[in-house]
Design an enzyme around this catalytic site. Structure first.
Site, PDB file in Angstrom:
ATOM      1  N   LYS A 242       0.828  -1.260  -0.078  1.00 60.63           N
ATOM      2  CA  LYS A 242       0.148  -0.047   0.140  1.00 60.63           C
ATOM      3  C   LYS A 242       0.806   1.303  -0.033  1.00 60.63           C
ATOM      4  CE  LYS A 242      -4.211   1.738   2.239  1.00 60.63           C
ATOM      5  NZ  LYS A 242      -3.831   3.361   2.246  1.00 60.63           N
ATOM      6  N   ARG A 247      -3.489   8.767  -5.282  1.00 58.76           N
ATOM      7  CA  ARG A 247      -4.331   7.581  -6.367  1.00 58.76           C
ATOM      8  C   ARG A 247      -4.388   8.224  -7.764  1.00 58.76           C
ATOM      9  NH1 ARG A 247      -8.291   3.622  -4.696  1.00 58.76           N
ATOM     10  NH2 ARG A 247      -9.170   2.747  -6.688  1.00 58.76           N
ATOM     11  N   GLU A 292      -0.678   4.233  -7.863  1.00 56.28           N
ATOM     12  CA  GLU A 292      -0.481   5.089  -6.758  1.00 56.28           C
ATOM     13  C   GLU A 292       0.778   6.004  -7.115  1.00 56.28           C
ATOM     14  OE1 GLU A 292      -2.707   5.595  -4.159  1.00 56.28           O
ATOM     15  OE2 GLU A 292      -1.621   6.335  -2.571  1.00 56.28           O
ATOM     16  N   PHE A 331      -1.843  -1.134 -10.294  1.00 53.41           N
ATOM     17  CA  PHE A 331      -2.438  -2.292  -9.850  1.00 53.41           C
ATOM     18  C   PHE A 331      -3.938  -2.319 -10.409  1.00 53.41           C
ATOM     19  CE2 PHE A 331      -2.868   1.335  -6.737  1.00 53.41           C
ATOM     20  CZ  PHE A 331      -4.147   1.689  -6.828  1.00 53.41           C
ATOM     21  N   LYS A 414      -7.657  -3.254   3.574  1.00 55.37           N
ATOM     22  CA  LYS A 414      -6.164  -2.759   3.719  1.00 55.37           C
ATOM     23  C   LYS A 414      -5.753  -2.942   5.337  1.00 55.37           C
ATOM     24  CE  LYS A 414      -8.248   1.819   4.929  1.00 55.37           C
ATOM     25  NZ  LYS A 414      -8.533   3.333   4.673  1.00 55.37           N
TER      26      LYS A 414
HETATM   27  P1  ATP Z   1      -6.166   5.525   3.292  1.00 60.42           P
HETATM   28  O1  ATP Z   1      -6.207   6.893   4.064  1.00 60.42           O
HETATM   29  O2  ATP Z   1      -5.905   4.355   4.460  1.00 60.42           O
HETATM   30  O3  ATP Z   1      -5.157   5.476   2.328  1.00 60.42           O
HETATM   31  P2  ATP Z   1      -8.366   6.045   1.819  1.00 60.42           P
HETATM   32  O4  ATP Z   1      -9.850   6.317   2.290  1.00 60.42           O
HETATM   33  O5  ATP Z   1      -7.536   7.091   1.219  1.00 60.42           O
HETATM   34  O6  ATP Z   1      -7.688   5.547   3.143  1.00 60.42           O
HETATM   35  P3  ATP Z   1      -8.786   3.518   1.108  1.00 60.42           P
HETATM   36  O7  ATP Z   1      -9.846   2.939  -0.088  1.00 60.42           O
HETATM   37  O8  ATP Z   1      -9.328   3.278   2.419  1.00 60.42           O
HETATM   38  O9  ATP Z   1      -8.571   4.634   0.732  1.00 60.42           O
HETATM   39  O10 ATP Z   1      -7.437   2.838   0.933  1.00 60.42           O
HETATM   40  C1  ATP Z   1      -6.995   2.380  -0.324  1.00 60.42           C
HETATM   41  C2  ATP Z   1      -5.990   3.268  -0.986  1.00 60.42           C
HETATM   42  O11 ATP Z   1      -4.700   3.100  -0.765  1.00 60.42           O
HETATM   43  C3  ATP Z   1      -6.243   3.728  -2.278  1.00 60.42           C
HETATM   44  O12 ATP Z   1      -7.122   4.671  -2.439  1.00 60.42           O
HETATM   45  C4  ATP Z   1      -5.116   4.311  -2.933  1.00 60.42           C
HETATM   46  O13 ATP Z   1      -4.804   5.545  -2.981  1.00 60.42           O
HETATM   47  C5  ATP Z   1      -3.971   3.631  -1.970  1.00 60.42           C
HETATM   48  N1  ATP Z   1      -3.175   2.566  -2.604  1.00 60.42           N
HETATM   49  C6  ATP Z   1      -1.748   2.703  -2.361  1.00 60.42           C
HETATM   50  N2  ATP Z   1      -1.275   1.369  -2.765  1.00 60.42           N
HETATM   51  C7  ATP Z   1      -2.413   0.486  -3.424  1.00 60.42           C
HETATM   52  C8  ATP Z   1      -2.642  -0.738  -3.782  1.00 60.42           C
HETATM   53  N3  ATP Z   1      -1.743  -1.568  -4.371  1.00 60.42           N
HETATM   54  N4  ATP Z   1      -3.739  -1.034  -4.232  1.00 60.42           N
HETATM   55  C9  ATP Z   1      -4.927  -0.169  -4.064  1.00 60.42           C
HETATM   56  N5  ATP Z   1      -4.630   0.890  -3.477  1.00 60.42           N
HETATM   57  C10 ATP Z   1      -3.615   1.203  -3.111  1.00 60.42           C
END
Ligand code: ATP
Length: 560
Positions: A242, A247, A292, A331, A414
């Site tokens: 992650k 994103r 990302e 990804f 996550k």
């Molecule tokens: P967080 O603050 O934990 O990133 P969030 O609400 O922004 O939370 P979530 O959907 O909960 O987003 O967590 C996934 C986020 O992690 C994605 O929106 C992306 O930006 C990021 N990310 C990083 N690496 C990856 C990956 N390998 N696959 C998917 N998402 C990833």
């Protein structure tokens, strides 16, 4: 359709909220002809195009006052005085303009507002003023009110995209979920409304992915143990690093590459190196991939999120790209050579992705292992966290692991260090108010009122008062960063005892670290038996400028 009819509905909507607003909106939408529906829904949201089209109104108030004075044939200083008294460009326009007899159509207003928004270059200010005052000359008083508010980007009817979707569902008898799903795939309210009105249920069912039009991004769930993740997803799973960056959705259509952020903003110009990499290193005529973006240091090390955020600028982009180069870790593959892949399994999407991507210094696949047990995921997790990475995302590889646009579903989970310690967690909250500082903080904001987003009602519900974790510089800049509102925004729910000194328009998102969630008589989030939910000991971590307020942590998430 006459613009006057729209204005009379607007003045009614202003007095309503909740179900009454939804049903009034539905009744009105039923009366709008197909040719006007797109313009009507954009304008009802205070815009003239979809968010990602980047055609923004938002004329400066001062310029609008000039145009109003010109239209009314009045002295600018007098009109300006009136504005200082009323504080609302719309009300000023209504009181001094509006001698016409109501012949303006929705089309006239929409077209002229477009003209105002897209006029640029030398002499454009005068041109905009000329167009705007010309429009006001043709308006009745009530029309002048809403034209004024639209032009300065402050319509604020309390109608959100979700309210329009609900209104369309009610008006045309198409399931809410179906319309919401279509909006996740095509986040353009104009296209959705036009499809509902013109083609009905069948039209909405056939809305698909189109290159050049962003798709709402899929999100992660969270669990309390790695074993729980395996129990939810089955085996095998894909465990991926992650990355803690930004994103991006990369749309490639032959030579044209467009980058969209998590907020679906067009960020193409900010990352020239990624545009180049997508043009040369993705072996596809057309595709949509997700990645990302990370800032990369001189020795190839991944840099923290803040470093990447310093790339957000309008000027000197090429220079910044040299100083802080970015790299996309990919990804997802949503679309390939004319075919949507969102209904395919993750395995299929990933295989296609790896077959078209040629890694270089600006683009690569995300680090990934296929695991059949928690130990294997934990090994990747430790490697990532050992290098200051954020954690891992565990992904379903089942045949039904489709791409769930805009959904925080159970295909992605996550896992971050804070979960494994079972201690603290982070929340992304919308700022809805501010409290004046005392003592050392007097003369500036001393604390913020933060809220979660209730997806069902489309409202922001207060969840914590945030006063710690701010640096001095951060505190100083708060009033500049946040947009004040003269009154409580209609989409904000706060209990009386937590009324802030200053209301803030919910547009900014802040990441907060906290110890736990408790029941509290002070906050409105997830109310049950007179008590809401609140965060204990919240600390400011950072701003999440990559998120819209509607992408804040939801009431549902904190109520689990
Ligand atoms: P967080 O603050 O934990 O990133 P969030 O609400 O922004 O939370 P979530 O959907 O909960 O987003 O967590 C996934 C986020 O992690 C994605 O929106 C992306 O930006 C990021 N990310 C990083 N690496 C990856 C990956 N390998 N696959 C998917 N998402 C990833």
């Amino acid at each position: 359709m006459k613009f006057g009819a729209l204005c009379h509905s607007y003045s009614r909507f202003e007095t309503l909220s909740g179900n009454a607003l939804r049903s009034a909106l539905a009744d009105f939408l039923k009366t709008v002809p197909t040719v006007d529906i797109k313009a009507v829904v954009y304008m009802t949201l205070g815009a003239i195009a979809s968010d990602y089209d980047e055609i923004n109104l938002g004329m400066a108030d001062k310029m609008a006052i000039k145009a109003i004075a010109l239209a009314a044939g009045k002295d600018e200083a007098k009109v300006s005085k009136e504005y200082k008294k009323k504080g609302d460009v719309g009300l000023v326009a209504e009181s001094v303009c509006g001698t016409a007899d109501g012949t303006l159509s929705v089309f006239d207003v929409f077209e002229t507002l477009h003209l105002i928004a897209t006029t640029s270059g030398t002499g454009s200010q005068e041109e905009k003023i000329r167009h705007f005052s010309g429009l006001l000359k043709k308006a009745t008083p009530i029309e002048a009110r809403y034209i004024g508010r639209l032009a300065v980007g402050k319509l604020r009817l309390g109608v959100a995209a979700k309210t329009v979707l609900d209104g369309l569902s009610l008006a045309y008898g198409i399931g809410k979920e179906k319309i919401e799903h279509a909006f996740n795939i095509c986040p353009d309210i104009g296209i959705i409304a036009e499809t509902v009105v013109g083609k009905g249920d069948d039209g909405i069912s056939s809305i698909g992915v189109v290159v050049g039009r962003p798709v709402q991004m899929m999100l992660c769930q969270r669990v309390e143990s790695l074993q729980e993740a395996i129990d939810k997803l089955g085996i095998p799973v894909a465990a991926e690093q992650k990355y803690d960056g930004e994103r991006v959705q990369i749309h490639k259509d032959r030579k044209k590459v467009t980058l969209y952020s998590r907020r679906l903003e067009n960020i193409t110009s900010q990352f020239p190196e990624l545009v180049k990499a997508a043009s040369t290193n993705l072996n596809a005529a057309s595709c949509i991939i997700e990645a990302e973006i990370m800032a990369v240091g001189k020795k190839g090390q991944l840099e923290p999120f803040q470093k990447l955020m310093s790339r957000r600028r309008k000027h000197g982009i090429e220079q910044m790209a040299k100083e802080i180069p970015a790299k996309a870790f990919c990804f997802e593959l949503l679309y390939l050579n004319g075919k949507s892949l969102i209904k395919e399994s993750y395995n299929t999407r990933y295989e296609n992705l790896s077959s078209i991507l040629r890694p270089n210094t600006s683009i690569n696949l995300a680090q990934r292992v296929v695991c059949t047990d928690a130990k294997c995921i934990d090994a990747l997790f430790k490697r990532v966290v050992g290098k200051c990475g954020e954690g891992v995302v565990i992904k379903s590889l089942r045949p039904d692991s489709d791409y769930q646009a805009g959904v925080r579903g159970w295909h992605w989970i996550k896992w971050k260090p804070e979960y494994s310690k079972g201690m603290q967690d982070t929340f992304d909250l919308a700022v809805i108010g501010a409290f004046r500082g005392r003592g050392r903080r007097s003369g500036r904001y001393g604390a913020l009122l933060c809220a979660v987003y209730n997806k069902k009602t489309g409202k922001f519900e207060s969840f914590c008062k945030l006063g710690s974790g701010f640096s001095d510089a951060e505190l100083k800049s708060l009033s500049k960063k946040l947009t004040k509102s003269d009154s409580q925004p209609k989409n904000v729910v706060v209990l009386k005892q937590m009324t802030p000194d200053v209301w803030i328009q919910p547009t900014k998102v802040v990441e907060v670290l906290a110890a736990e969630i408790t029941r509290s008589p002070f906050h409105a989030a997830g109310m049950k038996d007179g008590k809401g939910l609140a965060l204990r000991f919240p600390r400011f971590l950072r701003w999440r400028d990559d998120k819209k307020a509607e992408q804040a942590t939801t009431t549902k998430e904190i109520s689990r």
